[in-house]
Design a protein around this motif. Structure first.
Motif, short mmCIF file in Angstrom:
data_model
loop_
_atom_site.label_atom_id
_atom_site.label_comp_id
_atom_site.label_asym_id
_atom_site.label_seq_id
_atom_site.Cartn_x
_atom_site.Cartn_y
_atom_site.Cartn_z
N ARG A 70 0.85 -1.19 0.00
CA ARG A 70 0.00 0.00 0.00
C ARG A 70 0.89 1.23 0.00
O ARG A 70 1.74 1.38 0.87
CB ARG A 70 -0.88 0.01 1.24
N PRO A 72 0.87 4.96 0.71
CA PRO A 72 0.05 6.03 1.28
C PRO A 72 0.25 7.35 0.52
O PRO A 72 1.36 7.67 0.11
CB PRO A 72 0.54 6.14 2.72
N ILE A 73 -0.84 8.08 0.35
CA ILE A 73 -0.80 9.35 -0.37
C ILE A 73 -1.48 10.41 0.48
O ILE A 73 -2.59 10.20 0.98
CB ILE A 73 -1.53 9.25 -1.73
N THR A 74 -0.81 11.54 0.66
CA THR A 74 -1.40 12.69 1.34
C THR A 74 -1.66 13.76 0.29
O THR A 74 -0.78 14.11 -0.48
CB THR A 74 -0.46 13.23 2.42
N ILE A 75 -2.88 14.27 0.26
CA ILE A 75 -3.30 15.23 -0.75
C ILE A 75 -3.70 16.52 -0.05
O ILE A 75 -4.46 16.49 0.91
CB ILE A 75 -4.50 14.69 -1.55
N ASP A 76 -3.16 17.64 -0.52
CA ASP A 76 -3.54 18.95 -0.01
C ASP A 76 -4.50 19.56 -1.01
O ASP A 76 -4.13 19.94 -2.11
CB ASP A 76 -2.30 19.83 0.16
N ILE A 81 -6.37 18.64 4.17
CA ILE A 81 -5.54 17.46 3.99
C ILE A 81 -6.44 16.24 3.81
O ILE A 81 -7.30 15.95 4.64
CB ILE A 81 -4.61 17.25 5.20
N LEU A 82 -6.22 15.53 2.70
CA LEU A 82 -6.94 14.30 2.40
C LEU A 82 -5.94 13.15 2.38
O LEU A 82 -4.77 13.34 2.07
CB LEU A 82 -7.64 14.39 1.04
N HIS A 83 -6.41 11.97 2.70
CA HIS A 83 -5.54 10.80 2.70
C HIS A 83 -6.13 9.74 1.78
O HIS A 83 -7.34 9.55 1.73
CB HIS A 83 -5.40 10.22 4.12
N SER A 84 -5.25 9.09 1.05
CA SER A 84 -5.65 8.01 0.16
C SER A 84 -4.49 7.03 0.07
O SER A 84 -3.47 7.20 0.75
CB SER A 84 -6.01 8.57 -1.22
N ARG A 85 -4.63 6.03 -0.77
CA ARG A 85 -3.54 5.08 -0.97
C ARG A 85 -3.72 4.36 -2.31
O ARG A 85 -4.82 4.28 -2.84
CB ARG A 85 -3.46 4.08 0.17
#
Length: 153
Positions: A70, A72-76, A81-85
């Motif tokens: 996995r 992990p992706i942090t999106i601004d 702040i959003l989190h996805s993967r």
């Protein structure tokens, strides 16, 4: 002449070393940022030999080296702040070439057009550019498709 010849050799050698250091720095400065594959793969799950996709790849001559991973992706998004993967199913190797493996899912069929393949699989090729490509495994149809992306004309 011997005294001046020694200095000339030293100046030329020093110039070559400075030129080499400049080229190495320039290459490092302009190469795209990449992930360290060894660090990435150190967190991958172990390979389960009873997995049907692993068995299918091994019968086709691939060696499955790592299991699911996995990313992990942090999106601004406008200050939020959003989190996805991203999920990588397997990593495989054949003839010294490394591949990212994605497996077919019934609820997520792939559109085998240029734009469909791009939208679904390009992100994996960009994530690990040192890999040869992406393998798409469908054990029900008994197919292994090798996808490589080339940029430019």
């Amino acid at each position: 002449m011997g005294n001046y010849g020694d200095w000339l050799v030293m100046v030329v050698a020093g110039g070559l070393i400075l030129f080499w250091l400049y080229r190495m720095f320039y290459r490092w400065l302009h190469e795209p940022p990449g992930m360290n594959t060894k660090l990435l793969l150190s967190d991958a799950e172990d390979v389960h030999d009873d997995d049907i996709n692993v068995q299918f790849l091994e019968k086709a001559g691939y060696e499955v080296t790592h299991g699911k991973y996995r990313v992990p992706i942090t999106i601004d998004l406008d200050g939020t702040i959003l989190h996805s993967r991203l999920f990588i199913d397997l990593f495989a190797e054949k003839d010294g070439k490394h591949y990212i493996v994605k497996t077919a899912r019934e609820r997520m069929p792939i559109d085998w057009t240029g734009s469909g393949v791009r939208d679904r699989l390009l992100v994996y090729a960009l994530l690990l550019p040192e890999c040869e490509g992406v393998l798409f495994v469908d054990h029900k149809e008994l197919t292994i498709r090798t996808i490589t992306f080339r940029f430019g004309s």
